[in-house]
Design a protein around this motif. Structure first.
Motif, mmCIF file in Angstrom:
data_model
loop_
_atom_site.group_PDB
_atom_site.id
_atom_site.type_symbol
_atom_site.label_atom_id
_atom_site.label_comp_id
_atom_site.label_asym_id
_atom_site.label_seq_id
_atom_site.Cartn_x
_atom_site.Cartn_y
_atom_site.Cartn_z
ATOM 1 N N LYS A 146 -1.340 -15.612 3.045
ATOM 2 C CA LYS A 146 -2.530 -16.464 2.954
ATOM 3 C C LYS A 146 -2.229 -17.933 3.218
ATOM 4 C CE LYS A 146 -5.877 -13.619 2.418
ATOM 5 N NZ LYS A 146 -6.687 -13.332 1.258
ATOM 6 N N GLY A 147 -0.944 -18.272 3.439
ATOM 7 C CA GLY A 147 -0.592 -19.646 3.760
ATOM 8 C C GLY A 147 -1.206 -20.608 2.772
ATOM 9 N N HIS A 148 -1.674 -21.748 3.282
ATOM 10 C CA HIS A 148 -2.234 -22.770 2.395
ATOM 11 C C HIS A 148 -3.761 -22.652 2.280
ATOM 12 C CE1 HIS A 148 -0.366 -26.139 0.189
ATOM 13 N NE2 HIS A 148 -1.627 -26.487 0.038
ATOM 14 N N ALA A 149 -4.282 -21.436 2.411
ATOM 15 C CA ALA A 149 -5.735 -21.236 2.355
ATOM 16 C C ALA A 149 -6.291 -21.620 0.986
ATOM 17 C CB ALA A 149 -6.079 -19.783 2.673
ATOM 18 N N ILE A 150 -7.463 -22.239 0.993
ATOM 19 C CA ILE A 150 -8.224 -22.526 -0.227
ATOM 20 C C ILE A 150 -9.620 -21.930 -0.076
ATOM 21 C CG2 ILE A 150 -6.999 -24.607 -0.958
ATOM 22 C CD1 ILE A 150 -9.120 -26.267 0.497
ATOM 23 N N THR A 151 -10.304 -21.748 -1.210
ATOM 24 C CA THR A 151 -11.621 -21.115 -1.204
ATOM 25 C C THR A 151 -12.704 -22.192 -1.294
ATOM 26 O OG1 THR A 151 -10.683 -19.159 -2.235
ATOM 27 C CG2 THR A 151 -13.075 -19.444 -2.393
ATOM 28 N N ILE A 152 -13.390 -22.390 -0.174
ATOM 29 C CA ILE A 152 -14.406 -23.448 -0.090
ATOM 30 C C ILE A 152 -15.803 -22.862 -0.123
ATOM 31 C CG2 ILE A 152 -15.352 -25.275 1.378
ATOM 32 C CD1 ILE A 152 -12.569 -25.538 2.635
ATOM 33 N N ASN A 153 -16.002 -21.757 0.608
ATOM 34 C CA ASN A 153 -17.354 -21.251 0.827
ATOM 35 C C ASN A 153 -17.769 -20.136 -0.120
ATOM 36 O OD1 ASN A 153 -17.998 -23.026 2.964
ATOM 37 N ND2 ASN A 153 -16.746 -21.785 4.353
ATOM 38 N N SER A 154 -16.918 -19.846 -1.116
ATOM 39 C CA SER A 154 -17.357 -18.922 -2.156
ATOM 40 C C SER A 154 -16.795 -19.408 -3.489
ATOM 41 C CB SER A 154 -16.941 -17.482 -1.845
ATOM 42 O OG SER A 154 -15.555 -17.372 -1.757
ATOM 43 N N TRP A 206 -16.877 -23.688 -8.519
ATOM 44 C CA TRP A 206 -16.836 -24.161 -7.134
ATOM 45 C C TRP A 206 -15.747 -25.222 -7.032
ATOM 46 C CZ3 TRP A 206 -19.403 -22.079 -3.112
ATOM 47 C CH2 TRP A 206 -20.553 -21.329 -3.362
ATOM 48 N N ASP A 245 -5.376 -21.864 -4.649
ATOM 49 C CA ASP A 245 -6.480 -21.940 -5.626
ATOM 50 C C ASP A 245 -5.949 -21.817 -7.058
ATOM 51 O OD1 ASP A 245 -8.558 -22.071 -3.703
ATOM 52 O OD2 ASP A 245 -8.727 -19.883 -3.615
ATOM 53 N N ALA A 282 -3.230 -18.997 7.150
ATOM 54 C CA ALA A 282 -3.427 -17.595 6.763
ATOM 55 C C ALA A 282 -3.433 -16.676 7.977
ATOM 56 C CB ALA A 282 -4.737 -17.445 5.988
ATOM 57 N N LYS A 297 -4.511 -25.064 -8.239
ATOM 58 C CA LYS A 297 -5.580 -26.043 -8.466
ATOM 59 C C LYS A 297 -6.344 -25.721 -9.758
ATOM 60 C CE LYS A 297 -6.459 -27.371 -3.594
ATOM 61 N NZ LYS A 297 -6.335 -28.832 -3.677
ATOM 62 N N GLY A 351 -10.508 -24.405 5.942
ATOM 63 C CA GLY A 351 -9.642 -24.347 4.759
ATOM 64 C C GLY A 351 -8.790 -23.104 4.709
ATOM 65 N N LYS A 352 -8.676 -22.383 5.812
ATOM 66 C CA LYS A 352 -7.878 -21.158 5.810
ATOM 67 C C LYS A 352 -6.402 -21.424 6.053
ATOM 68 C CE LYS A 352 -10.739 -18.012 4.624
ATOM 69 N NZ LYS A 352 -11.366 -16.944 5.386
ATOM 70 N N GLY A 353 -6.028 -22.689 6.284
ATOM 71 C CA GLY A 353 -4.628 -23.029 6.462
ATOM 72 C C GLY A 353 -3.964 -22.114 7.467
#
Lengths: 254, 254
Positions: free
Chosen positions: A44-52, B207, A76, B47, A79, B43-45
């Motif tokens: 998932k690398g540096h992915a963050i959850t923005i849209n959910s 969120w 996530d 991934a 954070k 924001g998927k970095g």
């Protein structure tokens, strides 16, 4: 001195044997809070959850640590831990032990290492640990003493801001491990080869597969150290600026 | 010389106005193939999709380019393009134009920049373009001449292996843009502040929100250049080794 507060996370999920081993090691060092994904988050690398949205819940697992299962990516988890779960800033963040190597270029795809990097961005000492064995039932006992040693040394010797550690452990018995080597990230890459299939409705789909291509035989590369039976430690930074190319680029855009 | 083959991707999805503008610019420069996500991937970095499958389909959109919509992340798009879609290795890969800034630390979260980095890992020249305006209806016309100029200069002046470009454009009218500056990645971070809510079943959820904290006022930082009305270009590398810390680390593990 009071006991250090240690945040533990990973990308294989909170029930993976690798993180349970890491928790057992740090339970002897400090007060431990685990905030880890509730599902596998490899690659998932540096992915963050923005849209959910995100959520977490406390689990009741064996041991003195507190365990929180989080719905997001490894980044996530870090954070949420810092903003919503931990009573204070932790003294150190450890991620892993990953089931599978995160040496060389794998550092940029790895959720385990991205969690450590995110802790570094927050100004915290952080280490990602990975074992060169993808199996769920991998033997994590072999490296226990080395991992304890590296965590204690990192607590005793504060790292400069902007650096975290990428520790990779060869899949060897304890007595076969030759020691610890400080290394650079080997120049290596994955050669893609998508596996093409056809679904029952006639549409093509693909599985990502490939083979690892190590192009770096230098003595101080992490792949070389691992191949020679050493545990590799690469200091990793997240200022990605290629300073050595700025002059040439300036001459193009003067 | 034959026309260059140009691969275009992004993270906002193949229908986003930003990528359509970038396509219109590169259509004048070479033969263009677009392989971009079929859904927003901000924001998927870095991934990649390991535990599920991928697919793509050709779309019929206006213009001389070929458009392929892909089910994966931006990095998946680059991998699929190179292994399954392009007739040969492209001469350059361009990603964007992103709706929103990817300056400073945003480079590590950004799908747009991770696609450019993945192309760099494959040994290809690559540039990510971003506009400091998150809106879908952002005005991408203002920077058209600058973007064309940067792409042509990059084709004419081959970059060393291991470096890609992170180009950020301030949200200004064309006549207000002061020029192009080669910069370093500013030392900045996001200060998290999760927005806590309660769902209809009484369970808390969150969120991800926060504010941007620029801690770097140096003249050559990308944030400074953007604030002063310049387009910033940061050369970005994916050898993350903190070479400057290796000696000290060696003294700890001698």
């Amino acid at each position: 001195m009071s006991k250090p507060l240690i945040l533990v996370t990973n990308d294989d999920g909170i029930t993976a044997p690798g993180i349970r081993k890491l928790i057992s090691i740090v339970n002897e060092i400090g007060d431990v809070i685990v905030v880890a994904p509730n599902s596998p988050q490899s690659g998932k690398g540096h992915a963050i959850t923005i849209n959910s949205t995100l959520s977490f819940e406390e689990l009741n697992l064996d041991g003195p640590q507190k365990d929180f299962s989080c719905s997001g990516t490894p980044v996530d988890c870090v954070k949420m831990a810092l903003d919503k779960i931990l009573p204070r800033r932790p003294d150190i963040v450890v991620s892993g032990i990953n089931h599978g190597s995160n040496s060389s270029i794998n550092v940029i795809y790895s959720g385990t290492m991205s969690a450590a990097v995110e802790a570094g961005v927050e100004g915290l000492p952080a280490i990602g640990f990975s074992l060169s064995d993808l199996k769920w039932e991998a033997d994590f006992d072999q490296a226990e003493d080395f991992i304890r040693d590296i965590i204690l040394k990192t607590i005793e010797n504060p790292m400069p801001k902007g650096v975290v550690l990428n520790v990779n452990i060869p899949n060897l018995k304890k007595e076969e491990i030759k020691g610890i080597k400080v290394c650079k990230q080997a120049n290596a890459k994955w050669e893609e080869s998508f596996d093409e299939r056809t679904n029952p409705h006639g549409k093509k789909y693909y599985w990502l597969t490939g083979y690892f291509n190590n192009m770096d035989e230098s003595e101080d590369a992490d792949e070389t150290a691992l191949a020679n039976g050493f545990i590799s430690i690469v200091p990793v930074k997240f200022d990605l600026t290629a300073y050595e190319y700025m002059n040439e680029l300036n001459s193009i855009y003067h």
